[in-house]
Motif scaffolding. Structure first.
Motif, short mmCIF file in Angstrom:
data_model
loop_
_atom_site.label_atom_id
_atom_site.label_comp_id
_atom_site.label_asym_id
_atom_site.label_seq_id
_atom_site.Cartn_x
_atom_site.Cartn_y
_atom_site.Cartn_z
N VAL A 1 0.84 -1.20 0.00
CA VAL A 1 0.00 0.00 0.00
C VAL A 1 0.87 1.25 0.00
O VAL A 1 0.61 2.21 -0.74
CB VAL A 1 -0.95 0.01 1.22
CG1 VAL A 1 -1.67 1.35 1.33
CG2 VAL A 1 -1.95 -1.13 1.12
N TYR B 1 2.43 1.70 -3.41
CA TYR B 1 1.41 2.16 -4.34
C TYR B 1 1.18 3.67 -4.19
O TYR B 1 1.08 4.40 -5.18
CB TYR B 1 0.10 1.41 -4.12
CG TYR B 1 -1.06 2.01 -4.89
CD1 TYR B 1 -1.12 1.90 -6.28
CD2 TYR B 1 -2.07 2.70 -4.24
CE1 TYR B 1 -2.17 2.47 -6.99
CE2 TYR B 1 -3.12 3.27 -4.93
CZ TYR B 1 -3.16 3.15 -6.31
OH TYR B 1 -4.20 3.74 -7.01
N MET C 1 1.54 6.23 -7.34
CA MET C 1 0.28 6.49 -8.04
C MET C 1 0.24 7.84 -8.76
O MET C 1 -0.52 8.01 -9.71
CB MET C 1 -0.90 6.39 -7.07
CG MET C 1 -1.04 7.55 -6.10
SD MET C 1 -2.55 7.41 -5.11
CE MET C 1 -3.80 7.49 -6.38
N ALA D 1 -9.99 4.39 0.51
CA ALA D 1 -9.15 4.62 -0.68
C ALA D 1 -9.91 4.30 -1.95
O ALA D 1 -9.80 5.03 -2.95
CB ALA D 1 -7.88 3.79 -0.59
N HIS D 2 -10.67 3.21 -1.96
CA HIS D 2 -11.41 2.84 -3.17
C HIS D 2 -12.39 3.95 -3.56
O HIS D 2 -12.48 4.33 -4.74
CB HIS D 2 -12.16 1.53 -2.97
CG HIS D 2 -13.08 1.20 -4.10
ND1 HIS D 2 -12.61 0.88 -5.36
CD2 HIS D 2 -14.44 1.19 -4.18
CE1 HIS D 2 -13.65 0.67 -6.18
NE2 HIS D 2 -14.75 0.84 -5.48
N ILE E 1 -10.32 7.02 -4.90
CA ILE E 1 -9.66 6.78 -6.18
C ILE E 1 -10.68 6.66 -7.31
O ILE E 1 -10.45 7.15 -8.42
CB ILE E 1 -8.77 5.52 -6.10
CG1 ILE E 1 -7.62 5.78 -5.13
CG2 ILE E 1 -8.22 5.15 -7.48
CD1 ILE E 1 -6.81 4.55 -4.77
N HIS F 1 -5.22 -0.05 -8.08
CA HIS F 1 -5.58 -0.02 -6.66
C HIS F 1 -6.51 -1.18 -6.31
O HIS F 1 -6.53 -1.64 -5.16
CB HIS F 1 -6.23 1.32 -6.29
CG HIS F 1 -7.71 1.37 -6.48
ND1 HIS F 1 -8.30 1.65 -7.70
CD2 HIS F 1 -8.74 1.15 -5.61
CE1 HIS F 1 -9.62 1.62 -7.57
NE2 HIS F 1 -9.91 1.33 -6.32
#
Length: 200
Positions: A23, A26, A30, A116-117, A120, A156
């Motif tokens: 994580v 990432y 990103m 986060a989902h 994003i 992700h």
């Protein structure tokens, strides 16, 4: 059975550390494509109207989220290390500190993944609907840095799927441990009762 479970619990705890590192990495990567494409398109970050390409301001819009995601990655690493500090990976019997460590990592992982989902997915939509890709491609064609890929938005799903799978394994391992401890307690109690009966 205990030996097998203890071997698995060690692997699971190490996977938790690896998932936290994933994580974090990432979060570091990103913004790569957005930086390469959009940073030079925004002469004055305080004035969105000064952008050379419509929608380029998303690069700055995502900075706060990216910093928080980096902190979340560090937090997950620390929570995973707490599993090792409390010997959750080696203990034959779990105590309150082990359950707390498992609970904190699990709660942190699930919270981070859901949050986060949502963020994003929203930024991906903003990226695809507001950036003037035609103008951007024209400006960056000579530099060779143009891409309309959404790789860093899409990956992700894999990163947080790994995190959630590892979390599920950690929870299942804990439930397995509890069951084995209860079975051991029952066997010990039966052994003691048999011993008393023999001595009597």
């Amino acid at each position: 059975m205990y030996k097998k479970q203890m071997k698995i619990q060690k692997i699971v705890c190490l996977l938790c550390v690896a998932a936290g590192v994933l994580v974090f990495l990432y979060a570091l990567g990103m913004m790569t494509d957005l930086y390469d494409m959009l940073y030079t398109m925004i002469p004055d970050p305080s004035d969105p109207s000064s952008t050379k390409v419509e929608g380029a301001i998303i690069y700055y819009d995502m900075q706060g989220f990216n910093r928080t995601l980096l902190r979340a990655g560090i937090g997950l690493i620390l929570l995973a290390v707490a599993l090792l500090v409390t010997n959750t990976h080696t203990r034959r019997r779990y105590y309150i500190a082990n359950y707390i460590a498992v609970g904190l990592f699990s709660a942190g992982s699930i919270t981070a993944a859901v949050w986060a989902h949502g963020q994003i997915a929203a930024y991906k939509t903003q990226y695809l609907t507001t950036v003037d890709f035609e103008n951007l491609q024209r400006r960056l064609s000579r530099a060779g840095t143009y891409t309309d890929s959404t790789f860093w938005f899409d990956i992700h799903l894999v990163v947080f799927a790994v995190l959630l799978v590892v979390t599920v394994l950690l929870i299942l391992n804990t439930l397995w441990k509890i069951r084995l401890m209860q079975q051991e307690k029952t066997l010990v109690a039966q052994g003691q009762a048999a011993g008393k009966a023999v001595s009597a």
